[in-house]
Design a protein around this motif. Structure first.
Motif, PDB file in Angstrom:
ATOM      1  N   HIS A 118       9.124   7.602  -7.097  1.00  0.00           N
ATOM      2  CA  HIS A 118       7.964   6.870  -6.604  1.00  0.00           C
ATOM      3  C   HIS A 118       6.920   7.818  -6.029  1.00  0.00           C
ATOM      4  CE1 HIS A 118       9.810   2.964  -7.185  1.00  0.00           C
ATOM      5  NE2 HIS A 118      10.894   3.422  -6.594  1.00  0.00           N
ATOM      6  N   ASN A 144       4.457  10.874 -10.472  1.00  0.00           N
ATOM      7  CA  ASN A 144       5.101  10.043 -11.480  1.00  0.00           C
ATOM      8  C   ASN A 144       4.065   9.633 -12.517  1.00  0.00           C
ATOM      9  OD1 ASN A 144       6.600   8.291 -12.970  1.00  0.00           O
ATOM     10  ND2 ASN A 144       7.290   7.053 -11.243  1.00  0.00           N
ATOM     11  N   GLU A 192       4.259   7.535 -14.975  1.00  0.00           N
ATOM     12  CA  GLU A 192       4.175   6.103 -15.241  1.00  0.00           C
ATOM     13  C   GLU A 192       3.258   5.417 -14.247  1.00  0.00           C
ATOM     14  OE1 GLU A 192       7.899   4.255 -15.568  1.00  0.00           O
ATOM     15  OE2 GLU A 192       8.494   5.328 -17.386  1.00  0.00           O
ATOM     16  N   HIS A 193       3.323   5.827 -12.980  1.00  0.00           N
ATOM     17  CA  HIS A 193       2.413   5.257 -11.991  1.00  0.00           C
ATOM     18  C   HIS A 193       0.994   5.765 -12.207  1.00  0.00           C
ATOM     19  CE1 HIS A 193       5.181   3.137  -9.216  1.00  0.00           C
ATOM     20  NE2 HIS A 193       6.064   3.962  -9.744  1.00  0.00           N
ATOM     21  N   ASP A 216       3.442   0.547 -13.969  1.00  0.00           N
ATOM     22  CA  ASP A 216       4.439   0.236 -12.962  1.00  0.00           C
ATOM     23  C   ASP A 216       4.876  -1.214 -13.120  1.00  0.00           C
ATOM     24  OD1 ASP A 216       2.810  -1.387 -10.600  1.00  0.00           O
ATOM     25  OD2 ASP A 216       1.557   0.010 -11.738  1.00  0.00           O
ATOM     26  N   THR A 265      -2.632  -0.841  -7.833  1.00  0.00           N
ATOM     27  CA  THR A 265      -2.187  -1.948  -8.671  1.00  0.00           C
ATOM     28  C   THR A 265      -3.349  -2.848  -9.047  1.00  0.00           C
ATOM     29  OG1 THR A 265      -0.007  -1.886  -7.643  1.00  0.00           O
ATOM     30  CG2 THR A 265      -0.623  -3.909  -8.784  1.00  0.00           C
TER      31      THR A 265
END
Length: 509
Positions: free
Chosen positions: A235, A239, A241-242, A247, A350
């Motif tokens: 996390h 990262n 992917e983030h 995510d 997000t």
């Protein structure tokens, strides 16, 4: 001897130097060529592996799309069936038929007969002398005294004394039956086609992000202090992917926006289809006999009312309002999906990533390619309903064999009553919305334009997935509009990729 050898070496030292230089240069050139060949082989091998990996991921993604549609389609089907209760109208017609039979024959004959279907009810109505209104006639109102009253009151299908009488005439019930059954089947076809395309767009956008994040993570060497460690869950800020917005929280919220089509969009679309069906099919008498060609023409007229009569009207037809909620309703959709509440706070990253996904999805839905593919999907779906199911079940036309060597039977102008087609419409509505062994979904997915469109979505606009485009601050309306403008600027590139995908598909035929 030694002196002579020295003199010979001194005399030919220039030749030795030239020869050594030539050999050295040849060796270096050979090593360079071998190195380049090795690099080319390695590059070709890497490209082949990358293409195979991309192809495998893409095919798996399309299978996931199919399973997702089958999983969530029953939700929309249930909402549409509840909004158009055709079975209740059929039950009213059957009760009226039972009342007429109760007045004309003995109650024992009614009890021994099977419950009438839509076609049976139409046949009974065809034998009647008029198409006028008939209300309920209770057993107590029949001639024949008390014995007939007590025995007829227990017959199944005849209204009991405590039941509410129908306020609609037989003609009104048949007209409602006609409009409702056709509207329900057509609405489910539109919902299935739109849900298929929306799911392809959503899962292929997420699949593209996942693929890009995996490629970057494999290409980037791990830090020196983490080479010998195993990181089960990362996390941290590094990262990938983030960094690419891939995510779990963002993906869940993004996929939950299909709630709008399943609960709101399909019902709004139902109202639009109902208006078109009333205008086109309203004049038809259920006892009238028409050919399958006439039914196809009427179906096409309904589609023109809903989608547009010309190519330009179809291109400008907006489907976005049925698929994606307006921005002021997004929080409501998330709350209905159980993923957000008024007390929860969403991280800025997000929100930014989710907004970019929604904006790109909206741009894809408004693109001409989306409308083109949707038209092809609807062609396949309506053709399967009218040219296959109704043709075989209502008009009893044998299916056309795929074998060229087989002699096909020449069928003349076969006619069938509209009521018999209504029975097929009623039954096929459940098949269209089925989540298991859906023939209509199979027919839709056989359209090659669908896979080409999915390939374009999966492999285009990689430049918009760079980590530097992910802002840490919460996006404002101006930021969202700027992002949509950037995506719109790539529309020409998207169209070029779309034409290239279609050209490749044409080459495979």
């Amino acid at each position: 001897m030694i002196t002579a050898t020295r003199r010979w070496v001194r005399r030919n030292r220039a030749n030795f130097a030239i020869g050594a230089g030539v050999l050295g240069a040849g060796y270096l050139a050979g090593q360079y060529v071998l190195g380049k060949l090795s690099e080319a082989r390695q590059r070709m091998s890497d490209e082949r592996i990358a293409k195979e990996n991309l192809r495998r991921r893409f095919e798996q993604n399309q299978e996931d799309c199919t399973f997702t549609v089958l999983a969530i389609l029953p939700t929309a089907t249930e909402n549409i069936l509840d909004a158009i209760p055709v079975e209740q109208v059929l039950e009213e017609l059957q009760k009226q038929k039972a009342e007429r039979l109760a007045r004309s024959v003995g109650p024992s004959e009614i009890a021994s007969s099977a419950p009438p279907s839509v076609a049976d009810t139409a046949e009974d109505d065809a034998k009647s002398s008029s198409y006028q209104s008939e209300g309920y006639v209770h057993a107590s109102q029949m001639e024949g005294g008390g014995g007939g009253e007590s025995s007829t009151g227990s017959v199944e299908g005849v209204a009991a004394p405590g039941e509410r009488k129908s306020t609609k005439s037989k003609a009104q019930l048949w007209n409602e039956m006609k409009i409702s059954s056709i509207t329900r089947a057509f609405t489910l076809l539109y919902t299935l086609s739109l849900l298929t395309l929306l799911t392809r767009v959503q899962l292929n956008l997420l699949g593209r992000r996942n693929y890009l994040a995996s490629v970057v993570s494999l290409a980037a060497p791990p830090p020196a202090n983490q080479e010998s460690t195993i990181n089960l869950e990362n996390h941290d800020d590094d990262n990938f992917e983030h960094a690419y917005g891939n995510d779990f929280e963002t993906n869940r919220k993004y996929l939950s926006f299909s709630w709008w089509l399943l609960h709101r969009g399909c019902l709004d679309l139902m109202d639009k289809v109902r208006v078109a069906v009333k205008e086109i099919f309203g004049h038809l008498n259920p006892r009238e006999e028409i050919t399958i060609e006439r039914l196809s023409e009427l179906t096409l007229e309904v589609r023109k009312k809903v989608e547009g009569a010309t190519e330009e009207e179809r291109r400008t037809c907006k489907w976005l309002t049925y698929l994606i909620p307006p921005q002021n309703e997004e929080e409501f959709v998330l709350q209905q999906s159980g993923l957000s509440s008024s007390t929860e706070s969403t991280s800025p990253t997000t929100s930014t990533s989710l907004r970019r996904l929604i904006d790109e999805t909206s741009d894809l839905i408004d693109s001409p390619a989306f409308t083109h593919v949707l038209t092809r999907l609807l062609d396949a779906a309506f053709s399967h309903l009218v040219d296959v199911k109704i043709s075989q079940l209502s008009y009893k036309i044998p299916p056309v064999s795929e074998s060229a060597a087989r002699v096909h039977e020449i069928v003349g102008d076969v006619k069938a009553k509209v009521a018999s087609s209504l029975a097929v419409f009623c039954r096929q509505a459940h098949s269209i919305g089925s989540g298991v062994n859906n023939e209509y979904l199979t027919a839709i997915e056989s359209v090659r334009d669908l896979e080409a469109f999915a390939a374009v979505v999966y492999s285009s606009n990689f430049e918009f997935e760079s980590p530097e485009n992910v802002s840490i601050s919460r996006p404002t309306t101006a930021a969202g509009e700027s992002n949509r403008t950037g995506l719109a600027a790539a529309d020409a590139e998207f169209e070029d990729a779309w034409r290239s995908a279609l050209a490749k598909e044409d080459g495979k035929q």
